[in-house]
Design a protein around this motif. Structure first.
Motif, PDB file in Angstrom:
ATOM      1  N   LEU A   1     -15.450 -26.556  16.637  1.00 38.81           N
ATOM      2  CA  LEU A   1     -14.908 -26.839  18.028  1.00 38.81           C
ATOM      3  C   LEU A   1     -13.938 -25.782  18.332  1.00 38.81           C
ATOM      4  N   PHE A   2     -13.190 -25.436  17.324  1.00 40.59           N
ATOM      5  CA  PHE A   2     -11.979 -24.617  17.733  1.00 40.59           C
ATOM      6  C   PHE A   2     -12.040 -23.193  17.443  1.00 40.59           C
ATOM      7  N   THR A   3     -13.043 -22.462  16.841  1.00 38.43           N
ATOM      8  CA  THR A   3     -13.257 -21.119  16.491  1.00 38.43           C
ATOM      9  C   THR A   3     -14.476 -20.850  16.876  1.00 38.43           C
ATOM     10  N   THR A   4     -14.922 -19.419  16.950  1.00 35.69           N
ATOM     11  CA  THR A   4     -16.148 -19.048  17.281  1.00 35.69           C
ATOM     12  C   THR A   4     -17.002 -18.477  15.865  1.00 35.69           C
ATOM     13  N   ALA A   5     -16.249 -18.831  14.816  1.00 33.97           N
ATOM     14  CA  ALA A   5     -16.683 -18.361  13.354  1.00 33.97           C
ATOM     15  C   ALA A   5     -17.965 -19.031  13.008  1.00 33.97           C
ATOM     16  N   ASP A   6     -18.943 -18.392  12.709  1.00 36.54           N
ATOM     17  CA  ASP A   6     -20.087 -19.132  12.148  1.00 36.54           C
ATOM     18  C   ASP A   6     -20.451 -18.481  10.701  1.00 36.54           C
ATOM     19  N   ASN A   7     -21.305 -19.366  10.189  1.00 39.25           N
ATOM     20  CA  ASN A   7     -21.767 -18.784   8.638  1.00 39.25           C
ATOM     21  C   ASN A   7     -23.160 -18.888   8.650  1.00 39.25           C
ATOM     22  N   TYR A   8     -23.893 -17.961   7.853  1.00 35.82           N
ATOM     23  CA  TYR A   8     -25.643 -17.991   7.810  1.00 35.82           C
ATOM     24  C   TYR A   8     -25.804 -17.474   6.551  1.00 35.82           C
ATOM     25  N   VAL A   9     -26.999 -17.975   6.047  1.00 32.68           N
ATOM     26  CA  VAL A   9     -27.669 -17.562   4.777  1.00 32.68           C
ATOM     27  C   VAL A   9     -28.702 -17.387   5.230  1.00 32.68           C
ATOM     28  N   VAL A  10     -29.194 -15.892   4.653  1.00 34.82           N
ATOM     29  CA  VAL A  10     -30.506 -15.229   4.940  1.00 34.82           C
ATOM     30  C   VAL A  10     -31.285 -14.946   3.817  1.00 34.82           C
ATOM     31  N   GLN A  11     -32.403 -15.570   3.699  1.00 32.36           N
ATOM     32  CA  GLN A  11     -33.065 -15.789   2.478  1.00 32.36           C
ATOM     33  C   GLN A  11     -34.292 -14.891   2.637  1.00 32.36           C
TER      34      GLN A  11
ATOM     35  N   ASN B   1     -20.734 -14.581   6.533  1.00 27.41           N
ATOM     36  CA  ASN B   1     -19.597 -15.386   6.818  1.00 27.41           C
ATOM     37  C   ASN B   1     -18.704 -14.814   7.939  1.00 27.41           C
ATOM     38  N   GLN B   2     -18.618 -15.416   8.967  1.00 30.96           N
ATOM     39  CA  GLN B   2     -17.396 -14.609   9.772  1.00 30.96           C
ATOM     40  C   GLN B   2     -16.158 -15.163   9.568  1.00 30.96           C
ATOM     41  N   LYS B   3     -15.319 -14.142   9.589  1.00 29.12           N
ATOM     42  CA  LYS B   3     -13.685 -14.421   9.403  1.00 29.12           C
ATOM     43  C   LYS B   3     -13.255 -15.472  10.511  1.00 29.12           C
ATOM     44  N   THR B   4     -12.740 -16.362  10.146  1.00 24.94           N
ATOM     45  CA  THR B   4     -12.050 -17.531  10.938  1.00 24.94           C
ATOM     46  C   THR B   4     -10.928 -16.917  11.531  1.00 24.94           C
ATOM     47  N   LYS B   5     -10.785 -16.998  13.048  1.00 21.62           N
ATOM     48  CA  LYS B   5      -9.686 -16.749  13.884  1.00 21.62           C
ATOM     49  C   LYS B   5      -9.525 -17.795  14.662  1.00 21.62           C
ATOM     50  N   LEU B   6      -8.327 -17.990  15.182  1.00 16.71           N
ATOM     51  CA  LEU B   6      -7.963 -19.019  16.267  1.00 16.71           C
ATOM     52  C   LEU B   6      -8.507 -18.454  17.648  1.00 16.71           C
ATOM     53  N   ILE B   7      -8.136 -17.126  17.641  1.00 14.59           N
ATOM     54  CA  ILE B   7      -8.491 -16.423  19.119  1.00 14.59           C
ATOM     55  C   ILE B   7      -9.089 -15.312  18.445  1.00 14.59           C
ATOM     56  N   GLU B   8     -10.500 -15.178  18.920  1.00  7.62           N
ATOM     57  CA  GLU B   8     -11.468 -13.959  18.451  1.00  7.62           C
ATOM     58  C   GLU B   8     -11.182 -12.719  19.287  1.00  7.62           C
ATOM     59  N   LEU B   9     -10.699 -11.717  18.991  1.00  8.75           N
ATOM     60  CA  LEU B   9     -10.593 -10.488  19.856  1.00  8.75           C
ATOM     61  C   LEU B   9     -11.537  -9.361  19.187  1.00  8.75           C
ATOM     62  N   THR B  10     -11.808  -9.331  17.690  1.00  8.37           N
ATOM     63  CA  THR B  10     -12.758  -8.541  17.139  1.00  8.37           C
ATOM     64  C   THR B  10     -13.462  -9.129  15.972  1.00  8.37           C
ATOM     65  N   ASN B  11     -14.703  -9.170  16.275  1.00  7.71           N
ATOM     66  CA  ASN B  11     -15.533  -9.910  15.260  1.00  7.71           C
ATOM     67  C   ASN B  11     -15.602  -9.369  13.912  1.00  7.71           C
ATOM     68  N   GLU B  12     -15.419 -10.107  12.981  1.00  7.75           N
ATOM     69  CA  GLU B  12     -15.608  -9.404  11.602  1.00  7.75           C
ATOM     70  C   GLU B  12     -16.288 -10.403  10.732  1.00  7.75           C
ATOM     71  N   TYR B  13     -17.011  -9.806   9.914  1.00  6.66           N
ATOM     72  CA  TYR B  13     -17.796 -10.675   8.789  1.00  6.66           C
ATOM     73  C   TYR B  13     -17.569 -10.254   7.425  1.00  6.66           C
ATOM     74  N   ALA B  14     -17.882 -11.006   6.594  1.00  4.74           N
ATOM     75  CA  ALA B  14     -17.968 -10.703   5.136  1.00  4.74           C
ATOM     76  C   ALA B  14     -19.271 -10.893   4.667  1.00  4.74           C
ATOM     77  N   VAL B  15     -19.887  -9.949   3.926  1.00  4.74           N
ATOM     78  CA  VAL B  15     -21.288 -10.407   3.444  1.00  4.74           C
ATOM     79  C   VAL B  15     -21.247 -10.593   1.826  1.00  4.74           C
ATOM     80  N   PHE B  16     -22.089 -11.674   1.280  1.00  2.00           N
ATOM     81  CA  PHE B  16     -21.870 -11.925   0.001  1.00  2.00           C
ATOM     82  C   PHE B  16     -23.230 -12.116  -0.369  1.00  2.00           C
TER      83      PHE B  16
END
Length: 283
Positions: free
Chosen positions: A241-251, A96-111
């Motif tokens: 629409l308003f952020t570049t944050a996306d979430n993924y599930v890898v199985q 899951n990408q960390k949600t930011k209104l303006i994305e300058l550095t991509n950050e993700y958390a993995v669960f």
């Protein structure tokens, strides 16, 4: 006397600190003030910083309950098997990408599928000029992107490099010491997007989009048998629409040998960096 290796104020003037390896400035940065420098001659403790230093985990608003709903309801994944608690031993990874209104550095958390955070991903090596360009224009595809994959303790496990591109992307997956694990190489621009999964010049499998929207991908081995899946989960219209944050599930359907395991772990980040981050932006 030469300056010993350590974290020091970034000489570019950007906020945070940068790692000096004893001879030159490296691409490895971190937010916040640098910790006290190590003793003279102390080697770096990997890509993440000096020995004993643990970067703080990426914080998101995703609770365990929310992660479980994402896996079961949005991705439709139901895996009863318990994993080993690490990035390379879980049957399900939630990126899951960390949600930011303006994305300058991509950050993700993995669960894992229970919602326990088992890792994080941080973009490294960005200069202040690149951050300004990202703020003013949507030029991500023309920049080289480097993502550091860290375990729950903040120890680097993989380094992903997406060189600047024009149309098609490739992601080079390496160990923290720089040894290449393999590559995930985009094969086409139009239609159902696919990537070749390669190591040592050999094709190990493919990452295949199931439709033109390139949301869901099937990962197959060299025999075209599916070994894993990547599902991009819908998180709501406002977020899309308003952020570049996306979430993924890898199985992962079964335990995988290396290097395929590391390349599958890198798959969602490859999709996001190669396709999604270039498609939307502040500019």
């Amino acid at each position: 006397m030469s300056t010993p290796p350590g974290w020091y104020d970034d000489p570019s003037g950007a906020p945070g600190s940068r790692w000096w390896d004893g001879n030159q400035w490296t691409d490895h940065t971190q937010p916040g003030s640098p910790p006290p420098p190590p003793q003279h001659g102390q080697p770096p403790g990997g890509w993440g910083g000096p020995q004993g230093y643990q970067p703080p985990p990426i914080q998101t608003s995703h609770t365990p309950d929310r992660i479980q709903r994402q896996v079961q309801e949005r991705a439709g994944v139901h895996v009863p098997a318990q994993g080993g608690g690490s990035l390379f031993s879980e049957p399900v990874l939630v990126v899951n990408q960390k949600t930011k209104l303006i994305e300058l550095t991509n950050e993700y958390a993995v669960f894992n599928q229970q919602g326990t955070q088992i890792g994080s991903v941080v973009q490294v090596g960005q200069s202040a000029l690149k951050k300004v360009a990202r703020f003013l224009w949507s030029l991500d595809q023309f920049f080289t992107h480097r993502l550091e994959v860290r375990d729950a303790a903040g120890v680097p496990q993989l380094l992903l490099t997406r060189p600047r591109k024009f149309l098609k992307s490739k992601v080079i997956v390496a160990l923290p010491d720089g040894r290449e694990v393999g590559r995930i190489v985009q094969q086409n621009v139009f239609g159902k997007i696919s990537f070749s999964i390669e190591a040592d010049g050999n094709r190990l499998g493919m990452l295949k989009a199931e439709n033109w929207r390139a949301w869901n991908f099937s990962i197959v081995d060299h025999t075209d048998a599916e070994i894993a899946r990547v599902t991009k989960t819908w998180e709501g219209l406002a977020r899309t629409l308003f952020t570049t944050a996306d979430n993924y599930v890898v199985q992962l359907h079964r335990p995988l040998p290396q290097p395929m395991l590391s390349l599958v772990v890198a798959s969602a980040l490859t999709i996001d960096t190669a396709l999604k981050q270039d498609s939307r932006g502040f500019g």
